[in-house]
Design a protein around this motif. Structure first.
Motif, mmCIF file in Angstrom:
data_model
loop_
_atom_site.group_PDB
_atom_site.id
_atom_site.type_symbol
_atom_site.label_atom_id
_atom_site.label_comp_id
_atom_site.label_asym_id
_atom_site.label_seq_id
_atom_site.Cartn_x
_atom_site.Cartn_y
_atom_site.Cartn_z
ATOM 1 N N THR A 170 0.837 -1.206 0.000
ATOM 2 C CA THR A 170 0.000 0.000 0.000
ATOM 3 C C THR A 170 0.870 1.252 0.000
ATOM 4 O OG1 THR A 170 -1.717 -1.173 1.245
ATOM 5 C CG2 THR A 170 -1.838 1.227 1.214
ATOM 6 N N MET A 171 1.941 1.236 0.794
ATOM 7 C CA MET A 171 2.854 2.380 0.845
ATOM 8 C C MET A 171 3.496 2.625 -0.511
ATOM 9 S SD MET A 171 4.622 1.516 4.515
ATOM 10 C CE MET A 171 6.061 2.543 4.224
ATOM 11 N N LYS A 172 3.847 1.544 -1.209
ATOM 12 C CA LYS A 172 4.553 1.672 -2.483
ATOM 13 C C LYS A 172 3.666 2.215 -3.597
ATOM 14 C CE LYS A 172 8.194 -1.755 -1.738
ATOM 15 N NZ LYS A 172 8.779 -3.054 -2.165
ATOM 16 N N ALA A 200 5.068 7.994 3.406
ATOM 17 C CA ALA A 200 3.957 7.528 4.239
ATOM 18 C C ALA A 200 4.313 7.574 5.732
ATOM 19 C CB ALA A 200 3.530 6.117 3.817
ATOM 20 N N PRO A 257 11.940 3.830 5.718
ATOM 21 C CA PRO A 257 10.707 4.159 6.455
ATOM 22 C C PRO A 257 10.976 4.819 7.802
ATOM 23 C CG PRO A 257 10.605 1.938 5.568
ATOM 24 C CD PRO A 257 12.016 2.400 5.390
ATOM 25 N N GLY A 281 6.475 6.561 -1.453
ATOM 26 C CA GLY A 281 5.669 6.246 -0.286
ATOM 27 C C GLY A 281 6.384 5.545 0.843
ATOM 28 N N VAL A 282 7.458 4.799 0.518
ATOM 29 C CA VAL A 282 8.186 4.096 1.574
ATOM 30 C C VAL A 282 8.772 5.088 2.566
ATOM 31 C CG1 VAL A 282 10.112 2.534 2.064
ATOM 32 C CG2 VAL A 282 8.683 2.144 0.070
#
Length: 339
Positions: free
Chosen positions: A6-8, A17, A198, A13-14
């Motif tokens: 989902t983050m990707k 997010a 992250p 997003g890694v």
């Protein structure tokens, strides 16, 4: 739960997010991460440590035994990216000072324009180029982080950065380079440095709040467009010297997610940049998203344009590759029969 997948789905997003979660937590519960101990060390005060370890990992992935063409391509694109970003940033700084223009300070412009998303480059080069294009990423990854921004601002006189600070930033890269080339097992171990991203993103977000993001506004969007157009097209035209698929060169028209940590890192070294650090961090983050969304479109457009202009040359190159492959296979078959 497919949290990572989902983050990707979000560009960058890694890193972004977790950064968003950190921003929300720092905005509404600012004291939650100040309880001390391992909690504060990991989630609030870890930006510098994670960034340093990430640079060590990046240095370890440069293999001096790799093909010279791949290293040459990586060097040319890295130099092009840095020169374009430096020239635009320093020109604006010369005219408007450290505060820059349109709400964009030097602390936002130079990191965003000189740091390219090496992961996205690897994907785009594998789809639009060959193995030597993909191999170039080992050099391109070096511009991720504060090193070149420090060199640009320090050498130009816009920042007061002691020589020892340059050395301190460079040492992790050198240590990683030495370890990676002395022992393949170390290179393999350090190739997993992306796991740090992250946690680095959360730490960056934990130093920001929503008001800072609102203040960044349109300048972040402008920064992303400028980065894409100038460095992307610059890479495209320069890449023509290799007589290959030039569209791959445009894949440097991005901003690395890791670049979001550079403003804070620079402000810690030179306090004169402290007033710009928060807004610059958000603006660079905006550039990460904008360029990650638009750069693939630019590369695909330029690739199709190339095919339409030079279909015959591309067909001839493909034919040669097939012929060489068949010749190699035939030679191996003959040798096997002889043996």
């Amino acid at each position: 739960m497919k949290i990572m997948k989902t983050m990707k789905k979000l560009p960058g997003g890694v890193l972004l997010a977790p950064a968003i979660i950190g921003i929300l937590l720092n905005t509404f519960f600012p004291d939650a991460l100040k309880i001390g101990g391992f909690t504060t060390a990991l989630f609030k005060a870890s930006t510098t440590g994670f960034l340093a370890l990430f640079m060590l990992c990046a240095g370890s992935q440069i293999d001096v035994k790799k093909a010279k063409v791949a290293l040459a391509k990586g060097a040319v694109l890295t130099i092009t990216k840095i020169l374009i970003g430096a020239c635009i940033g320093l020109l604006i700084g010369k005219v408007f000072g450290n505060s820059g223009i349109f709400g964009l300070s030097l602390l936002a412009i130079i990191p965003a324009m000189t740091n390219s998303n090496s992961s996205l480059f690897a994907v785009l080069s594998s789809e639009n180029g060959d193995d030597t294009d993909v191999g170039a990423v080992s050099v391109i990854a070096l511009n991720n982080g504060p090193l070149f921004t420090m060199l640009i601002l320090g050498a130009s006189g816009f920042a007061s950065i002691p020589v020892i600070s340059f050395v301190a930033v460079l040492i992790p890269v050198i240590v990683g380079f030495v370890l990676g080339n002395l022992d393949p097992d170390w290179r393999e171990l350090l190739s997993h440095g992306h796991m740090l991203i992250p946690f680095l993103g959360f730490s960056i977000g934990a130093s920001l709040n929503l008001q800072t993001i609102l203040n960044a506004g349109v300048p972040g969007l402008i920064l992303g467009i400028i980065t894409l157009v100038f460095t992307g097209l610059g890479g495209y035209f320069v890449y023509g010297i290799f007589h290959c698929k030039r569209a791959v060169g445009a894949a440097i028209g991005t901003t690395a997610g890791i670049a979001s940590a550079t403003p804070m890192a620079l402000a810690a070294i030179d306090p004169t940049f402290a007033p710009f650090a928060s807004s610059a961090t958000v603006q660079v983050s905006a550039s990460v998203i904008i360029t990650a969304l638009l750069c693939p479109l630019l590369v695909n457009y330029l690739g199709k344009r190339e095919k339409n202009r030079h279909p015959k040359a591309i067909l001839e190159n493909s034919t040669k590759v097939v012929q060489n492959t068949l010749n190699i296979e035939n030679s191996e078959t003959i040798n096997n029969i002889k043996n």
